[in-house]
Design a protein around this motif. Sequence first.
Motif, PDB file in Angstrom:
ATOM      1  N   ALA B  82       0.823  -1.203   0.000  1.00 56.42           N
ATOM      2  CA  ALA B  82       0.000   0.000   0.000  1.00 56.42           C
ATOM      3  C   ALA B  82       0.863   1.261   0.000  1.00 56.42           C
ATOM      4  CB  ALA B  82      -0.922   0.008   1.213  1.00 56.42           C
ATOM      5  N   LYS B  83       0.343   2.299  -0.650  1.00 55.32           N
ATOM      6  CA  LYS B  83       0.960   3.609  -0.647  1.00 55.32           C
ATOM      7  C   LYS B  83       0.030   4.612   0.028  1.00 55.32           C
ATOM      8  CE  LYS B  83       3.744   3.176  -4.870  1.00 55.32           C
ATOM      9  NZ  LYS B  83       4.053   3.791  -6.194  1.00 55.32           N
ATOM     10  N   LEU B  84       0.588   5.754   0.415  1.00 55.91           N
ATOM     11  CA  LEU B  84      -0.220   6.771   1.076  1.00 55.91           C
ATOM     12  C   LEU B  84      -1.419   7.183   0.220  1.00 55.91           C
ATOM     13  CD1 LEU B  84       2.575   9.115   2.530  1.00 55.91           C
ATOM     14  CD2 LEU B  84       1.281   7.347   3.737  1.00 55.91           C
ATOM     15  N   GLU B  85      -1.194   7.268  -1.097  1.00 54.46           N
ATOM     16  CA  GLU B  85      -2.262   7.720  -1.987  1.00 54.46           C
ATOM     17  C   GLU B  85      -3.384   6.697  -2.177  1.00 54.46           C
ATOM     18  OE1 GLU B  85       1.008   7.538  -2.828  1.00 54.46           O
ATOM     19  OE2 GLU B  85       1.254   6.792  -4.891  1.00 54.46           O
ATOM     20  N   ASP B  86      -3.231   5.517  -1.582  1.00 54.58           N
ATOM     21  CA  ASP B  86      -4.298   4.513  -1.649  1.00 54.58           C
ATOM     22  C   ASP B  86      -5.367   4.756  -0.594  1.00 54.58           C
ATOM     23  OD1 ASP B  86      -1.837   1.916  -2.280  1.00 54.58           O
ATOM     24  OD2 ASP B  86      -2.866   3.251  -3.689  1.00 54.58           O
ATOM     25  N   SER B  87      -5.146   5.729   0.277  1.00 55.25           N
ATOM     26  CA  SER B  87      -6.160   6.075   1.280  1.00 55.25           C
ATOM     27  C   SER B  87      -7.429   6.515   0.560  1.00 55.25           C
ATOM     28  CB  SER B  87      -5.662   7.191   2.193  1.00 55.25           C
ATOM     29  OG  SER B  87      -4.591   6.747   2.992  1.00 55.25           O
ATOM     30  N   ALA B  88      -8.519   5.815   0.826  1.00 56.95           N
ATOM     31  CA  ALA B  88      -9.766   6.059   0.091  1.00 56.95           C
ATOM     32  C   ALA B  88     -10.840   5.144   0.664  1.00 56.95           C
ATOM     33  CB  ALA B  88      -9.578   5.765  -1.400  1.00 56.95           C
ATOM     34  N   ARG B 101     -29.443   1.035 -18.974  1.00 58.61           N
ATOM     35  CA  ARG B 101     -30.054   1.694 -17.820  1.00 58.61           C
ATOM     36  C   ARG B 101     -29.982   0.837 -16.561  1.00 58.61           C
ATOM     37  NH1 ARG B 101     -35.324   0.850 -16.515  1.00 58.61           N
ATOM     38  NH2 ARG B 101     -35.701   3.093 -16.368  1.00 58.61           N
ATOM     39  N   VAL B 102     -29.216  -0.256 -16.614  1.00 59.53           N
ATOM     40  CA  VAL B 102     -29.148  -1.169 -15.471  1.00 59.53           C
ATOM     41  C   VAL B 102     -28.594  -0.452 -14.245  1.00 59.53           C
ATOM     42  CG1 VAL B 102     -28.025  -3.238 -14.573  1.00 59.53           C
ATOM     43  CG2 VAL B 102     -28.928  -3.214 -16.898  1.00 59.53           C
ATOM     44  N   GLU B 103     -29.281  -0.650 -13.120  1.00 56.47           N
ATOM     45  CA  GLU B 103     -28.874  -0.006 -11.870  1.00 56.47           C
ATOM     46  C   GLU B 103     -27.773  -0.809 -11.204  1.00 56.47           C
ATOM     47  OE1 GLU B 103     -32.068   0.417  -9.139  1.00 56.47           O
ATOM     48  OE2 GLU B 103     -30.791   1.099  -7.479  1.00 56.47           O
ATOM     49  N   GLN B 104     -26.788  -0.110 -10.671  1.00 53.83           N
ATOM     50  CA  GLN B 104     -25.770  -0.732  -9.848  1.00 53.83           C
ATOM     51  C   GLN B 104     -26.138  -0.516  -8.382  1.00 53.83           C
ATOM     52  OE1 GLN B 104     -21.759   0.460 -10.912  1.00 53.83           O
ATOM     53  NE2 GLN B 104     -22.144   0.166 -13.100  1.00 53.83           N
ATOM     54  N   PHE B 105     -26.007  -1.570  -7.593  1.00 61.95           N
ATOM     55  CA  PHE B 105     -26.306  -1.533  -6.165  1.00 61.95           C
ATOM     56  C   PHE B 105     -24.981  -1.523  -5.400  1.00 61.95           C
ATOM     57  CE2 PHE B 105     -30.878  -2.260  -6.326  1.00 61.95           C
ATOM     58  CZ  PHE B 105     -31.039  -2.745  -7.611  1.00 61.95           C
ATOM     59  N   PHE B 106     -24.834  -0.549  -4.540  1.00 64.57           N
ATOM     60  CA  PHE B 106     -23.560  -0.342  -3.856  1.00 64.57           C
ATOM     61  C   PHE B 106     -23.579  -0.879  -2.430  1.00 64.57           C
ATOM     62  CE2 PHE B 106     -20.980   2.326  -6.649  1.00 64.57           C
ATOM     63  CZ  PHE B 106     -21.913   2.687  -7.603  1.00 64.57           C
ATOM     64  N   GLY B 107     -22.409  -1.340  -1.994  1.00 58.57           N
ATOM     65  CA  GLY B 107     -22.211  -1.693  -0.605  1.00 58.57           C
ATOM     66  C   GLY B 107     -21.831  -0.477   0.215  1.00 58.57           C
ATOM     67  N   PRO B 108     -21.653  -0.640   1.528  1.00 58.00           N
ATOM     68  CA  PRO B 108     -21.344   0.486   2.408  1.00 58.00           C
ATOM     69  C   PRO B 108     -19.906   0.980   2.284  1.00 58.00           C
ATOM     70  CG  PRO B 108     -21.380  -1.536   3.663  1.00 58.00           C
ATOM     71  CD  PRO B 108     -21.838  -1.900   2.278  1.00 58.00           C
ATOM     72  N   GLY B 109     -19.039   0.175   1.672  1.00 59.23           N
ATOM     73  CA  GLY B 109     -17.658   0.594   1.463  1.00 59.23           C
ATOM     74  C   GLY B 109     -16.725   0.207   2.599  1.00 59.23           C
ATOM     75  N   THR B 110     -15.446   0.183   2.264  1.00 59.79           N
ATOM     76  CA  THR B 110     -14.376   0.000   3.258  1.00 59.79           C
ATOM     77  C   THR B 110     -13.495   1.237   3.223  1.00 59.79           C
ATOM     78  OG1 THR B 110     -14.305  -2.411   3.025  1.00 59.79           O
ATOM     79  CG2 THR B 110     -12.339  -1.326   3.910  1.00 59.79           C
ATOM     80  N   ARG B 111     -13.388   1.906   4.366  1.00 57.21           N
ATOM     81  CA  ARG B 111     -12.540   3.096   4.439  1.00 57.21           C
ATOM     82  C   ARG B 111     -11.127   2.672   4.815  1.00 57.21           C
ATOM     83  NH1 ARG B 111     -13.414   8.503   5.052  1.00 57.21           N
ATOM     84  NH2 ARG B 111     -15.633   8.163   5.429  1.00 57.21           N
ATOM     85  N   LEU B 112     -10.194   2.901   3.903  1.00 59.32           N
ATOM     86  CA  LEU B 112      -8.788   2.543   4.131  1.00 59.32           C
ATOM     87  C   LEU B 112      -7.981   3.795   4.419  1.00 59.32           C
ATOM     88  CD1 LEU B 112      -6.377   0.537   4.042  1.00 59.32           C
ATOM     89  CD2 LEU B 112      -6.172   1.101   1.600  1.00 59.32           C
ATOM     90  N   THR B 113      -7.225   3.737   5.511  1.00 56.92           N
ATOM     91  CA  THR B 113      -6.284   4.815   5.845  1.00 56.92           C
ATOM     92  C   THR B 113      -4.888   4.220   5.835  1.00 56.92           C
ATOM     93  OG1 THR B 113      -7.920   5.944   7.226  1.00 56.92           O
ATOM     94  CG2 THR B 113      -5.602   6.548   7.530  1.00 56.92           C
ATOM     95  N   VAL B 114      -4.015   4.802   5.019  1.00 55.37           N
ATOM     96  CA  VAL B 114      -2.624   4.357   4.941  1.00 55.37           C
ATOM     97  C   VAL B 114      -1.748   5.421   5.597  1.00 55.37           C
ATOM     98  CG1 VAL B 114      -0.756   3.604   3.444  1.00 55.37           C
ATOM     99  CG2 VAL B 114      -3.127   3.138   2.805  1.00 55.37           C
ATOM    100  N   LEU B 115      -1.037   5.024   6.643  1.00 57.49           N
ATOM    101  CA  LEU B 115      -0.203   5.969   7.404  1.00 57.49           C
ATOM    102  C   LEU B 115       1.255   5.880   6.991  1.00 57.49           C
ATOM    103  CD1 LEU B 115      -1.794   5.376  10.919  1.00 57.49           C
ATOM    104  CD2 LEU B 115      -2.345   7.175   9.284  1.00 57.49           C
TER     105      LEU B 115
END
Lengths: 114, 115
Positions: B82-88, B101-115
């Motif tokens: 991982a690099k710092l810029e991968d924080s997202a 027109r197909v709908e995409q259904f999203f998950g809640p996401g994973t918040r990654l912090t790279v220190l």
Amino acid sequence: AQTVTQSQPEMSVQEAETVTLSCTYDTSESDYYLFWYKQPPSRQMILVIRQEAYKQQNATENRFSVNFQKAAKSFSLKISDSQLGDAAMYFCAYRIGTASKLTFGTGTRLQVTL
Amino acid sequence: EAGVAQSPRYKIIEKRQSVAFWCNPISGHATLYWYQQILGQGPKLLIQFQNNGVVDDSQLPKDRFSAERLKGVDSTLKIQPAKLEDSAVYLCASSPDWGGRVEQFFGPGTRLTVL
């Protein structure tokens, strides 16, 4: 390259009032689809409304409607009778008809005040 | 109907470490997407699967990112190193089909912090 521009980083509206979020896009394609997605603070993004480029009639979904101006490549979202639950990030997105990749704008944060 | 599931919800690592994210799409959805959402930006597609085959990975940094979708259901996205810029926030989405027109259904996401 296709781009989507949302020029309003933040907007604020009073409860029960109407607000319009702006979106412009750039494409040379004739077959495409446009979407507005809502991302509440919990971050689960949900579809608000979609518009097929070949349809002249503006899409509506209850309190949400769009103003689709194909020649101007503009796709704004109007929220009527705003509610506290409408507070979120709103993303405009674009997709070429034959592909499934969504290209998103940078988003507009909507605040709803009492 | 259960939505798109993702885990973990949050992850903090140091640069040069490895990390993996997991996604379980909506049952029956053939198409699965991984997006990267950097703070202040809209989501950007990293990779798209149709069943267990890759449809589009043109924006995936393949020197450090990898993804798989074994058996056409669950998917794992890995970053190494991982690099710092991968924080997202890494968003997984699924759809029953793709295009138009197909709908995409999203998950809640994973918040990654790279220190």
